[in-house]
Design a protein around this motif. Sequence first.
Motif, PDB file in Angstrom:
ATOM      1  N   LYS A 130       0.805  -1.229   0.000  1.00 50.80           N
ATOM      2  CA  LYS A 130       0.000   0.000   0.000  1.00 50.80           C
ATOM      3  C   LYS A 130       0.831   1.269   0.000  1.00 50.80           C
ATOM      4  N   SER A 131       2.083   1.189   0.449  1.00 54.40           N
ATOM      5  CA  SER A 131       2.826   2.422   0.695  1.00 54.40           C
ATOM      6  C   SER A 131       3.928   2.743  -0.304  1.00 54.40           C
ATOM      7  N   ILE A 132       4.723   1.751  -0.703  1.00 49.80           N
ATOM      8  CA  ILE A 132       5.934   2.065  -1.468  1.00 49.80           C
ATOM      9  C   ILE A 132       5.950   1.440  -2.855  1.00 49.80           C
ATOM     10  N   SER A 133       5.817   0.128  -2.919  1.00 55.08           N
ATOM     11  CA  SER A 133       6.009  -0.589  -4.190  1.00 55.08           C
ATOM     12  C   SER A 133       4.678  -0.844  -4.884  1.00 55.08           C
ATOM     13  N   HIS A 134       4.627  -0.463  -6.154  1.00 55.61           N
ATOM     14  CA  HIS A 134       3.413  -0.667  -6.941  1.00 55.61           C
ATOM     15  C   HIS A 134       3.790  -1.276  -8.287  1.00 55.61           C
ATOM     16  N   ILE A 135       2.828  -1.407  -9.154  1.00 52.19           N
ATOM     17  CA  ILE A 135       3.021  -2.190 -10.360  1.00 52.19           C
ATOM     18  C   ILE A 135       4.098  -1.613 -11.274  1.00 52.19           C
ATOM     19  N   GLN A 136       4.255  -0.291 -11.323  1.00 51.99           N
ATOM     20  CA  GLN A 136       5.282   0.292 -12.187  1.00 51.99           C
ATOM     21  C   GLN A 136       6.682  -0.096 -11.726  1.00 51.99           C
ATOM     22  N   HIS A 137       6.850  -0.274 -10.422  1.00 49.69           N
ATOM     23  CA  HIS A 137       8.147  -0.699  -9.892  1.00 49.69           C
ATOM     24  C   HIS A 137       8.417  -2.159 -10.249  1.00 49.69           C
ATOM     25  N   GLN A 138       7.370  -2.965 -10.270  1.00 48.11           N
ATOM     26  CA  GLN A 138       7.533  -4.373 -10.627  1.00 48.11           C
ATOM     27  C   GLN A 138       7.922  -4.530 -12.096  1.00 48.11           C
ATOM     28  N   VAL A 139       7.300  -3.739 -12.956  1.00 50.58           N
ATOM     29  CA  VAL A 139       7.668  -3.791 -14.375  1.00 50.58           C
ATOM     30  C   VAL A 139       9.124  -3.369 -14.554  1.00 50.58           C
ATOM     31  N   ALA A 140       9.532  -2.313 -13.861  1.00 56.16           N
ATOM     32  CA  ALA A 140      10.928  -1.856 -13.941  1.00 56.16           C
ATOM     33  C   ALA A 140      11.880  -2.943 -13.455  1.00 56.16           C
ATOM     34  N   ASP A 141      11.503  -3.638 -12.381  1.00 54.57           N
ATOM     35  CA  ASP A 141      12.347  -4.720 -11.862  1.00 54.57           C
ATOM     36  C   ASP A 141      12.489  -5.841 -12.886  1.00 54.57           C
ATOM     37  N   CYS A 142      11.381  -6.221 -13.500  1.00 55.92           N
ATOM     38  CA  CYS A 142      11.419  -7.320 -14.470  1.00 55.92           C
ATOM     39  C   CYS A 142      12.247  -6.947 -15.695  1.00 55.92           C
ATOM     40  N   LYS A 143      12.112  -5.710 -16.142  1.00 52.27           N
ATOM     41  CA  LYS A 143      12.923  -5.269 -17.279  1.00 52.27           C
ATOM     42  C   LYS A 143      14.404  -5.221 -16.883  1.00 52.27           C
ATOM     43  N   ASP A 144      14.675  -4.825 -15.643  1.00 49.86           N
ATOM     44  CA  ASP A 144      16.066  -4.805 -15.179  1.00 49.86           C
ATOM     45  C   ASP A 144      16.637  -6.220 -15.066  1.00 49.86           C
ATOM     46  N   ALA A 145      15.793  -7.190 -14.721  1.00 46.65           N
ATOM     47  CA  ALA A 145      16.274  -8.574 -14.663  1.00 46.65           C
ATOM     48  C   ALA A 145      16.732  -9.029 -16.042  1.00 46.65           C
ATOM     49  N   VAL A 146      15.981  -8.653 -17.076  1.00 48.46           N
ATOM     50  CA  VAL A 146      16.392  -8.987 -18.445  1.00 48.46           C
ATOM     51  C   VAL A 146      17.703  -8.286 -18.776  1.00 48.46           C
ATOM     52  N   ARG A 147      17.792  -7.013 -18.411  1.00 47.26           N
ATOM     53  CA  ARG A 147      19.018  -6.253 -18.681  1.00 47.26           C
ATOM     54  C   ARG A 147      20.219  -6.884 -17.985  1.00 47.26           C
ATOM     55  N   TRP A 148      20.008  -7.299 -16.726  1.00 49.05           N
ATOM     56  CA  TRP A 148      21.106  -7.905 -15.967  1.00 49.05           C
ATOM     57  C   TRP A 148      21.566  -9.202 -16.633  1.00 49.05           C
ATOM     58  N   VAL A 149      20.626 -10.032 -17.042  1.00 56.15           N
ATOM     59  CA  VAL A 149      20.979 -11.292 -17.691  1.00 56.15           C
ATOM     60  C   VAL A 149      21.781 -11.017 -18.957  1.00 56.15           C
ATOM     61  N   ARG A 150      21.336 -10.058 -19.741  1.00 52.11           N
ATOM     62  CA  ARG A 150      22.060  -9.738 -20.984  1.00 52.11           C
ATOM     63  C   ARG A 150      23.447  -9.187 -20.663  1.00 52.11           C
ATOM     64  N   GLN A 151      23.535  -8.332 -19.661  1.00 51.98           N
ATOM     65  CA  GLN A 151      24.806  -7.698 -19.316  1.00 51.98           C
ATOM     66  C   GLN A 151      25.809  -8.701 -18.737  1.00 51.98           C
ATOM     67  N   ASN A 152      25.313  -9.734 -18.039  1.00 51.61           N
ATOM     68  CA  ASN A 152      26.192 -10.683 -17.351  1.00 51.61           C
ATOM     69  C   ASN A 152      26.153 -12.076 -17.955  1.00 51.61           C
ATOM     70  N   ALA A 153      25.582 -12.184 -19.141  1.00 54.34           N
ATOM     71  CA  ALA A 153      25.355 -13.494 -19.752  1.00 54.34           C
ATOM     72  C   ALA A 153      26.630 -14.323 -19.884  1.00 54.34           C
ATOM     73  N   ALA A 154      27.671 -13.739 -20.442  1.00 57.03           N
ATOM     74  CA  ALA A 154      28.897 -14.495 -20.703  1.00 57.03           C
ATOM     75  C   ALA A 154      29.494 -15.077 -19.428  1.00 57.03           C
ATOM     76  N   GLN A 155      29.419 -14.315 -18.340  1.00 57.48           N
ATOM     77  CA  GLN A 155      29.988 -14.759 -17.063  1.00 57.48           C
ATOM     78  C   GLN A 155      29.338 -16.054 -16.571  1.00 57.48           C
ATOM     79  N   TYR A 156      28.042 -16.239 -16.896  1.00 58.79           N
ATOM     80  CA  TYR A 156      27.305 -17.410 -16.417  1.00 58.79           C
ATOM     81  C   TYR A 156      27.053 -18.438 -17.514  1.00 58.79           C
ATOM     82  N   GLY A 157      27.662 -18.250 -18.662  1.00 52.87           N
ATOM     83  CA  GLY A 157      27.496 -19.209 -19.743  1.00 52.87           C
ATOM     84  C   GLY A 157      26.165 -19.110 -20.447  1.00 52.87           C
ATOM     85  N   LEU A 158      25.581 -17.907 -20.460  1.00 47.97           N
ATOM     86  CA  LEU A 158      24.277 -17.687 -21.080  1.00 47.97           C
ATOM     87  C   LEU A 158      24.432 -16.940 -22.398  1.00 47.97           C
ATOM     88  N   ASP A 159      23.508 -17.164 -23.304  1.00 44.53           N
ATOM     89  CA  ASP A 159      23.544 -16.553 -24.625  1.00 44.53           C
ATOM     90  C   ASP A 159      22.723 -15.269 -24.623  1.00 44.53           C
TER      91      ASP A 159
END
Length: 344
Positions: A130-159
């Motif tokens: 109710k106070s801090i985190s709402h749906i726009q923050h969740q979308v940003a988090d999910c998009k950042d998870a994709v960005r992180w995977v792409r940015q760190n892919a080689a380190q973990y053997g990911l394409d």
Amino acid sequence: MAQFDLSQRQKWLLATGLGTGAVIYFASSKLSSAYASTASSLPKLSPDYPSFKNVVYKTVNGQHLHLDIYMPTGAHDGAQLAPVLIFIHGGSWVEATKDNIKKTFRQYVLKTLTQNGFAVVSVDYRLANKSISHIQHQVADCKDAVRWVRQNAAQYGLDANNIGVWGASAGGQLAMMTAYTDDSHYPGDSALSNTSAQVNYLIDTYGPTDLNTLFRTELNPFVTAFAKLCVRKVIMKRNRQLKCVTGYDIDTQKKRVMQLCREFSPINYVSKDCCPTLIMHGAADTTVKIEQSIKMFVELRKCGVEAKMIRYKRLKHSFCNASVAEAYDVAHRILAFVQSQYKG
């Protein structure tokens, strides 16, 4: 037996009352179903993974957000980078964790993918409150998870060139928003902002596509007031969830709530630029009606997007009543779609 001679006014009032009662009953049944149990009786699998657990992909106001990486256990040349599917869990936006990948039919999908050369990344995001985190923050988090995977892919053997996203229920809505909005929408961590969150394909399992329809925000004040008297607990649950998701009170800020529900309804982002999409939904789902997925599928096809929809006649929400055979059918259909999108 006594006879009652009703006046026209009395008949009108009786008909109105019955009609209103019917509206409230059907509306409340849709709302209450959103909180139905999705427990599954499927046998639990016992995989010895994840390969990398609780990896921090971003930190927000001191809160670490984690992801788990499940590397292929078979049919994969370790010298090659593994194509990856990112999983976004459901939980009505307000509960659950990345461990959901190991529950219900999803564990069968996980096993099938990793045994066939694909890595799976399951992510946490800020839960709505109710106070801090709402749906726009969740979308940003999910998009950042994709960005992180792409940015760190080689380190973990990911394409980094073969990334898809899969979401279930509320996670399906977040996955669609992640895949269908461009990189200028919902920026998150500045350390990740220069990396693209675009994905090669999307898998949506029973995710809501129109939030105003899902939450019945269009109920008029008279019906809502009457419902508060008859099914108060149901309405209050709906209102609390909307406050968590949007940050606004539907009783006093209805226009703003409806505006945000429109903004975060994936069906409003359909265009010819949407990535290939697989939609899976159970016709017996009373939590997120299958009509939401049908409308999305129709819109995608109208725009010329590569889209496929698989309808399971008897399955309920979260495919909670799936048999082992049905769980593996879902898993193999997802595998076939993922393989069709792989760019070797």
